[in-house]
Design a protein around this motif. Structure first.
Motif, short mmCIF file in Angstrom:
data_model
loop_
_atom_site.label_atom_id
_atom_site.label_comp_id
_atom_site.label_asym_id
_atom_site.label_seq_id
_atom_site.Cartn_x
_atom_site.Cartn_y
_atom_site.Cartn_z
N GLU A 163 46.92 31.57 21.98
CA GLU A 163 46.88 30.18 22.43
C GLU A 163 45.55 29.91 23.13
O GLU A 163 45.00 30.78 23.81
CB GLU A 163 48.03 29.89 23.40
N ASP A 164 45.04 28.69 22.93
CA ASP A 164 43.82 28.25 23.59
C ASP A 164 44.06 26.84 24.11
O ASP A 164 44.37 25.93 23.33
CB ASP A 164 42.65 28.26 22.59
N ILE A 165 43.96 26.65 25.42
CA ILE A 165 44.32 25.36 26.01
C ILE A 165 43.20 24.33 25.90
O ILE A 165 43.35 23.21 26.38
CB ILE A 165 44.74 25.52 27.48
N ASP A 166 42.07 24.70 25.28
CA ASP A 166 41.05 23.71 24.98
C ASP A 166 41.54 22.81 23.86
O ASP A 166 42.67 22.96 23.37
CB ASP A 166 39.74 24.40 24.60
N SER A 167 40.70 21.88 23.42
CA SER A 167 41.11 20.94 22.38
C SER A 167 40.09 20.91 21.25
O SER A 167 38.98 21.43 21.38
CB SER A 167 41.27 19.52 22.96
N GLY A 168 40.49 20.29 20.12
CA GLY A 168 39.58 20.16 18.98
C GLY A 168 39.18 21.51 18.42
O GLY A 168 39.98 22.45 18.36
N LYS A 169 37.92 21.60 18.00
CA LYS A 169 37.44 22.86 17.44
C LYS A 169 37.43 23.98 18.47
O LYS A 169 37.48 25.16 18.10
CB LYS A 169 36.03 22.66 16.86
N ASN A 170 37.37 23.63 19.73
CA ASN A 170 37.41 24.66 20.77
C ASN A 170 38.75 25.39 20.80
O ASN A 170 38.86 26.45 21.41
CB ASN A 170 37.15 24.03 22.14
N ALA A 171 39.77 24.80 20.18
CA ALA A 171 41.10 25.42 20.15
C ALA A 171 41.47 25.93 18.76
O ALA A 171 42.56 26.46 18.57
CB ALA A 171 42.15 24.43 20.63
N GLU A 172 40.58 25.75 17.77
CA GLU A 172 40.84 26.27 16.43
C GLU A 172 40.47 27.75 16.40
O GLU A 172 39.34 28.12 16.74
CB GLU A 172 40.04 25.49 15.39
N LEU A 173 41.41 28.58 15.97
CA LEU A 173 41.24 30.03 16.10
C LEU A 173 41.17 30.72 14.75
O LEU A 173 41.76 30.26 13.76
CB LEU A 173 42.40 30.62 16.90
N ILE A 174 40.46 31.82 14.72
CA ILE A 174 40.50 32.76 13.60
C ILE A 174 40.82 34.13 14.17
O ILE A 174 40.54 34.43 15.34
CB ILE A 174 39.18 32.80 12.81
N TYR A 175 41.43 34.98 13.33
CA TYR A 175 41.87 36.30 13.76
C TYR A 175 41.16 37.37 12.92
O TYR A 175 40.88 37.16 11.74
CB TYR A 175 43.38 36.45 13.60
N TYR A 176 40.88 38.50 13.56
CA TYR A 176 40.28 39.63 12.83
C TYR A 176 40.71 40.92 13.51
O TYR A 176 41.15 40.92 14.68
CB TYR A 176 38.76 39.51 12.76
N ALA A 177 40.58 42.02 12.77
CA ALA A 177 41.04 43.32 13.26
C ALA A 177 39.87 44.30 13.30
O ALA A 177 38.99 44.28 12.43
CB ALA A 177 42.16 43.87 12.37
N LEU A 178 39.87 45.16 14.30
CA LEU A 178 38.89 46.24 14.44
C LEU A 178 39.62 47.49 14.93
O LEU A 178 40.48 47.38 15.82
CB LEU A 178 37.79 45.86 15.42
N PRO A 179 39.28 48.68 14.45
CA PRO A 179 38.43 48.90 13.29
C PRO A 179 39.15 48.49 12.00
O PRO A 179 40.38 48.45 11.95
CB PRO A 179 38.17 50.39 13.34
N ARG A 180 38.38 48.21 10.96
CA ARG A 180 38.98 47.84 9.69
C ARG A 180 39.67 49.05 9.06
O ARG A 180 39.23 50.19 9.22
CB ARG A 180 37.90 47.30 8.74
N ASN A 181 40.77 48.79 8.38
CA ASN A 181 41.48 49.87 7.70
C ASN A 181 41.89 49.37 6.32
O ASN A 181 41.98 48.17 6.06
CB ASN A 181 42.70 50.32 8.51
N GLY A 182 42.15 50.31 5.43
CA GLY A 182 42.45 49.95 4.05
C GLY A 182 43.90 49.62 3.79
O GLY A 182 44.24 49.17 2.69
#
Length: 364
Positions: A163-182
């Motif tokens: 969750e991000d309590i900002d608004s607009g693009k400031n609250a649009e999220l992307i997710y990623y994982a580290l380290p990458r695995n197969g």
């Protein structure tokens, strides 16, 4: 004809006072966290629009802001430009209050008290615009998942949500994982964790961390959420007679294993290397390689899927593998018998267990 011409003038005369009394509306904005004294942008009220001489013909004009939280601003007249402007009195927080509805009031001598207000001459709306001052946050610090190792590929095993309590693009999220695995892939827009490669035969948990990042400038990234996915092997199925019962101890009992029909080509089902011998060779006796959906590595003993499995057309696959010590001795405990008979079975739908912390909530 006479009344047709005269009627519009009559209507204008009657409604004229109402039109003149309409309070003009003005709109401006200011960014949150701006220092006190910041100008409200887009807001400039011409003095002639409020006609101060109408109310204060003999004394000087004084201005006062009215409305909820009007103390967050102060109003002043820019005499050179002949405009009325607003500036902030405090640091504003959009998450606390995103907009203000105020009125500009006119006083003739001073605005020491509300009783001195003679008229409200303008209506104002001020929008507090967002700045990217908050980072995304996850509800849980870590997630532990027990996943059946026969889970179908492309299955969503878990969905992370920040969750991000900002608004607009400031609250649009992307997710990623580290380290990458197969084995697992996280969908950037949704946070879905997909199984993309077989985990059959894996004994150790697969560990990685998930992060959320917003589209603001500068972009802010969340603290990590630790993910641990432990493969869970299916329990051995009851032995199937199927007309294949042994009458003699000279033939070893079959080994029953399960495998998902969505397991990818090249996935290792299991390893047949006996602990007793350090050097053994393996050979697929039945069926031949062209008709078998699995192959066996001659040196390592890895049982590998060689073509797609289909539970509806072939729910049971029987294979026979010859295991022999390279020194010429039999690699199994039965005298003069060097074969192991195996069944590869397509399992029922997989079972998944999820544990999240620190909330300690369990999902089955």
């Amino acid at each position: 004809m006479f009344w047709t011409i005269l009627l519009p003038y009559c209507v204008t005369f009657v409604l004229g006072n109402t039109t003149d009394e309409r309070i003009p509306f003005f709109h401006g904005h200011v960014f949150e966290n701006s220092p006190p004294g910041s100008k409200v942008n887009g807001l400039s009220i011409p003095v002639k629009r409020i006609d101060p001489q109408r109310w204060c013909s003999k004394s000087g004009m004084h201005l006062k802001l009215l409305g909820d939280r009007s103390e967050d601003f102060h109003v002043f007249a820019h005499h050179r430009r002949g405009h009325i402007l607003l500036k902030t009195s405090n640091v504003l927080d959009r998450e606390e209050r995103a907009e203000y509805f105020l009125s500009v009031a006119l006083c003739c001598q001073s605005c020491a008290s509300a009783e001195r207000v003679v008229a409200e001459v303008a209506s104002i709306k001020v929008d507090v615009l967002d700045t990217n001052d908050h980072e995304p946050t996850f509800q849980h610090a870590d997630v532990k998942i027990t996943l059946d190792d026969a889970t179908a590929l492309r299955s969503v095993v878990y969905t992370v949500k920040a969750e991000d309590i900002d608004s607009g693009k400031n609250a649009e999220l992307i997710y990623y994982a580290l380290p990458r695995n197969g084995s697992f892939y996280i969908v950037p827009k949704t946070g879905d964790i997909l199984l993309v490669d077989s985990i059959l035969g894996l004994a150790q948990p697969i560990k990685f961390s998930v992060f959320a990042r917003d589209h603001g400038w500068p972009a802010r990234t969340s603290q990590k959420m630790d993910i641990a996915i432990s493969p869970r092997q299916w329990p051995a199925l009851p032995q199937l007679d199927n007309g294949l019962s042994r009458k003699s101890r000279s033939v070893p009992e079959p080994v029953l294993i399960t495998v998902s029909e969505d397991a990818s080509i090249g996935s290792v089902i299991m390893n047949l290397h006996p602990v007793r011998f350090q050097s053994a060779s393996f050979e697929l006796i039945h069926p031949d390689a062209d008709n078998s959906p699995v192959t066996v590595s001659r040196d390592s003993g890895d049982l590998v899927i060689s073509r797609r499995l289909d539970r509806e057309t072939q729910p049971l696959v029987e294979i026979t593998v010859k295991v022999q010590d390279k020194r010429g001795e039999c690699a199994v405990t039965y005298p003069n018998i060097c074969t192991i008979r195996l069944y590869a079975l397509v399992p029922f739908p997989p079972v998944q267990y999820v544990t999240v912390s620190p909330a300690r909530a369990d999902f089955t």
